[in-house]
Design an enzyme around this catalytic site. Sequence first.
Site, PDB file in Angstrom:
ATOM      1  N   ILE A  86      52.253  58.515  65.372  1.00 20.01           N
ATOM      2  CA  ILE A  86      50.930  58.612  64.764  1.00 20.01           C
ATOM      3  C   ILE A  86      49.865  57.994  65.657  1.00 20.01           C
ATOM      4  CG2 ILE A  86      50.963  56.491  63.386  1.00 20.01           C
ATOM      5  CD1 ILE A  86      49.855  58.608  61.102  1.00 20.01           C
ATOM      6  N   LEU A 127      58.374  61.272  62.302  1.00 20.48           N
ATOM      7  CA  LEU A 127      57.211  60.531  62.792  1.00 20.48           C
ATOM      8  C   LEU A 127      57.389  59.028  62.588  1.00 20.48           C
ATOM      9  CD1 LEU A 127      54.071  60.778  63.602  1.00 20.48           C
ATOM     10  CD2 LEU A 127      53.660  60.591  61.141  1.00 20.48           C
ATOM     11  N   CYS A 128      56.870  58.250  63.528  1.00 21.52           N
ATOM     12  CA  CYS A 128      56.723  56.803  63.348  1.00 21.52           C
ATOM     13  C   CYS A 128      55.446  56.384  64.067  1.00 21.52           C
ATOM     14  CB  CYS A 128      57.959  56.030  63.816  1.00 21.52           C
ATOM     15  SG  CYS A 128      58.197  55.968  65.595  1.00 21.52           S
ATOM     16  N   HIS A 129      55.335  55.125  64.461  1.00 21.86           N
ATOM     17  CA  HIS A 129      54.109  54.655  65.103  1.00 21.86           C
ATOM     18  C   HIS A 129      53.994  55.144  66.544  1.00 21.86           C
ATOM     19  CE1 HIS A 129      51.312  51.070  66.238  1.00 21.86           C
ATOM     20  NE2 HIS A 129      50.626  52.158  65.991  1.00 21.86           N
ATOM     21  N   GLY A 174      57.130  56.515  68.332  1.00 21.76           N
ATOM     22  CA  GLY A 174      58.207  57.446  68.642  1.00 21.76           C
ATOM     23  C   GLY A 174      59.581  56.825  68.795  1.00 21.76           C
TER      24      GLY A 174
END
Length: 112
Positions: A98, A69-71, A73
């Site tokens: 996210i 996961l990141c902000h 993708g």
Amino acid sequence: MSIIQITVQELAERLAGEHQDLQLIDVRERHEVEIAAIADFTILPLSEYEEWAADFKEKFDPHTETLVLCHHGMRSAQMCQWLIERGFTNVKNIDGGIDAYAYIVDPSMAKY
């Protein structure tokens, strides 16, 4: 090799059930995680690579399903590629990160 993507809806379904068979990795910066986070993710900011890379394979199983996961993708896709290059066989990028999770799955989550 292309990176497998999962949607935030699929992530929510997986997290709602038994998920001890998953490795969950969040590569966002710590200040981002303070704004919005999903429980049970291991925080491994890409900027702290030097601190966590050396013993990574001791902490994570290369054959266990690993969701990243990141902000949005992009950074998580970089991490997925890094994992694949190191022999991880079941890696998936969380499409939209996210940000998508906050809009689609949990609208009460802070957005940034």
